[in-house]
Design a protein around this motif. Structure first.
Motif, PDB file in Angstrom:
ATOM      1  N   GLY A 138       3.642  -8.333 -19.396  1.00 30.58           N
ATOM      2  CA  GLY A 138       3.956  -9.475 -18.494  1.00 30.58           C
ATOM      3  C   GLY A 138       4.687 -10.722 -19.097  1.00 30.58           C
TER       4      GLY A 138
ATOM      5  N   MET B 179       6.672 -13.890 -15.654  1.00 30.68           N
ATOM      6  CA  MET B 179       5.689 -13.225 -14.540  1.00 30.68           C
ATOM      7  C   MET B 179       4.108 -13.691 -14.293  1.00 30.68           C
ATOM      8  SD  MET B 179       7.956 -10.967 -13.154  1.00 30.68           S
ATOM      9  CE  MET B 179       6.479  -9.968 -12.305  1.00 30.68           C
TER      10      MET B 179
ATOM     11  N   PHE C 242       7.751 -14.314  -5.985  1.00 33.42           N
ATOM     12  CA  PHE C 242       8.133 -13.352  -6.947  1.00 33.42           C
ATOM     13  C   PHE C 242       9.680 -12.803  -6.563  1.00 33.42           C
ATOM     14  CE2 PHE C 242       3.821 -12.744  -8.127  1.00 33.42           C
ATOM     15  CZ  PHE C 242       3.809 -12.445  -9.447  1.00 33.42           C
TER      16      PHE C 242
ATOM     17  N   SER D  97       9.633  -5.543 -15.420  1.00 31.56           N
ATOM     18  CA  SER D  97       8.691  -6.286 -14.790  1.00 31.56           C
ATOM     19  C   SER D  97       8.299  -5.717 -13.339  1.00 31.56           C
ATOM     20  CB  SER D  97       9.133  -7.657 -14.525  1.00 31.56           C
ATOM     21  OG  SER D  97       9.170  -8.216 -15.754  1.00 31.56           O
ATOM     22  N   ASP D  98       9.181  -4.742 -13.046  1.00 32.96           N
ATOM     23  CA  ASP D  98       9.020  -4.072 -11.371  1.00 32.96           C
ATOM     24  C   ASP D  98       8.761  -2.664 -11.536  1.00 32.96           C
ATOM     25  OD1 ASP D  98       9.229  -3.892  -8.883  1.00 32.96           O
ATOM     26  OD2 ASP D  98      11.551  -3.799  -8.939  1.00 32.96           O
TER      27      ASP D  98
ATOM     28  N   SER E  91      -4.024 -13.869 -16.759  1.00 34.84           N
ATOM     29  CA  SER E  91      -2.606 -14.483 -16.953  1.00 34.84           C
ATOM     30  C   SER E  91      -2.577 -15.776 -17.818  1.00 34.84           C
ATOM     31  CB  SER E  91      -2.087 -14.277 -15.544  1.00 34.84           C
ATOM     32  OG  SER E  91      -1.401 -13.030 -14.987  1.00 34.84           O
TER      33      SER E  91
END
Length: 399
Positions: free
Chosen positions: A379, A383, A398, A153-154, A332
């Motif tokens: 994602g 997230m 975040f 996720s990063d 999203s």
């Protein structure tokens, strides 16, 4: 009462399309949908349970070429042998492919919305001409290397790096959970450089590149998933994607791919819903079909509501994409809702089928386990919740 004042005759209620969403589709949209549905029924559905049970997709190269012939690879891109289809048509194709199996939709998604899209959007004219026509035809399979073993996720913290050595680039690092990796002829790999994160077009025959396949999966079993290992892979200067620097590049590709998931998840849900309806109207207990009991009908009604709301949402986002007005936050919204609801539909279908719901003679458990991967790749739930939370409040949560 005069004929002119009479109420118009309503069309009959269609259990397969209770909201009349097909009325929103153009003849060209329906033709694309029907073509992909027929291909999947012929080439995937008779075999996919066996592929899933064996944990392999042995005919992936053959399927890729067939998908190329029907225009399903990079279909929403224009030029270079691509179909130039609308976003809605691409979405309909994703729905039909995932109704067969999430692994087949993933093959198409990674090929077209990630690898091909990256080259089409950020590549040089030479890169486009070299790779896109063959990828559109399914002659070359592509993969997309962003996720790493310790950085999912990063992605900004990725460790894969590329350094200049004279006029060349030298890439080193590892990528994980890469669809198509072991069968790809080209990989789009993202790496840290002194200039920021850059994308590289990496022929997989390059010295130092390897892609061991990941085994022992209990989800997406009819799909090729791999690790990418880059051990000082030397590339010429023109291997870098020239039109983007930073995370804007890979995240833009992911937005395009997530849009396909919004549609695809509803295909898996539809398959499970149809299996539940058929089972409920044929399976008898206590002297009558179980579909005649109130609790079963309540389940079917709730499943239908969420399924067709999800398809309507996907259609709305597709029209926004075609109009150039689709924002990442809206994607999203769709990914978060539709995958989450699709899993719930699959689980409810499993309860209607009882013990038969865990059998590969029915599609329900296969779709349910596949969607567990779809829920978190490109994602996670968390997230996408934070993307929407930031959009709603203006506050970045975040970190």
């Amino acid at each position: 009462m005069s004929p002119s004042s009479a109420s118009p005759k309503l069309p009959p209620f269609d259990p397969a399309d209770p909201l009349g969403i097909d009325d929103l589709l153009e003849p060209e949209d329906l033709a694309v949908r029907d073509t992909v549905r027929a291909w999947a029924a012929d080439r995937v559905l008779p075999h996919v349970a066996q592929w899933y049970e064996r944990g392999e997709l042995p005919v992936i190269r053959e399927l890729a070429r067939e998908l190329g012939r029907i225009g399903a690879l990079g279909m929403s891109l224009s030029g270079y042998g691509c179909a130039g289809a609308s976003a809605v048509q691409y979405g309909l194709a994703c729905l039909e492919l995932e109704a067969a199996d999430s692994g087949i939709r993933s093959l198409v998604s990674v090929q077209g919305s990630l690898a091909m899209y990256a080259i089409h959007r950020f590549g040089s004219e030479e890169q486009k001409r070299e790779w896109l026509p063959r990828m559109a035809a399914g002659e070359v399979i592509g993969c997309f290397g962003l996720t790493e073993p310790d950085h999912g996720s990063d992605p900004a913290s990725m460790r894969t790096h590329a350094k200049r050595d004279g006029s060349d680039w030298v890439l080193s690092g590892r990528k994980m959970w890469i669809t198509n990796g072991s069968v790809a002829g080209v990989a789009v790999v993202w790496a840290q450089t002194d200039e920021g994160i850059r994308g590289f077009v990496v022929p997989t025959a390059s010295s130092g590149f390897s892609a061991p396949e990941i085994k022992h999966k209990w989800s997406l079993r009819a799909s090729v998933t791999s690790e990418l290992v880059l051990d000082e892979v030397r590339l010429p200067a023109d291997a870098v994607l020239p039109e983007v620097t930073g995370l804007r590049g890979p995240l833009g590709c992911l937005t395009h791919a997530r849009y396909g998931i919004v549609w695809g998840a509803m295909g898996a849900a539809r398959s499970c819903f149809e299996a539940a309806v058929e089972y409920a109207t044929s399976r008898e207990q206590f002297g009558r079909p179980i579909g005649g009991f109130q609790l079963t009908q309540a389940k079917l009604a709730d499943m239908a509501v969420e399924l067709h709301k999800g398809i309507l949402l996907a259609h709305h986002l597709g029209r926004r994409m075609d109009a150039g007005r689709l924002r990442p936050e809206q994607v999203s919204f769709g990914k978060l809702n539709n995958v989450r609801e699709a899993i719930d539909i699959c689980r409810t279908a499993r309860t209607i089928l009882g013990a038969n719901g865990i059998s590969l003679e029915y599609p329900v458990m296969r779709h349910a386990t596949n969607l567990e991967s779809v829920l978190t790749y490109e994602g996670t739930v968390e997230m996408h919740q934070l993307v929407l939370g930031k959009a709603l409040t203006g506050i970045d949560a975040f970190r």
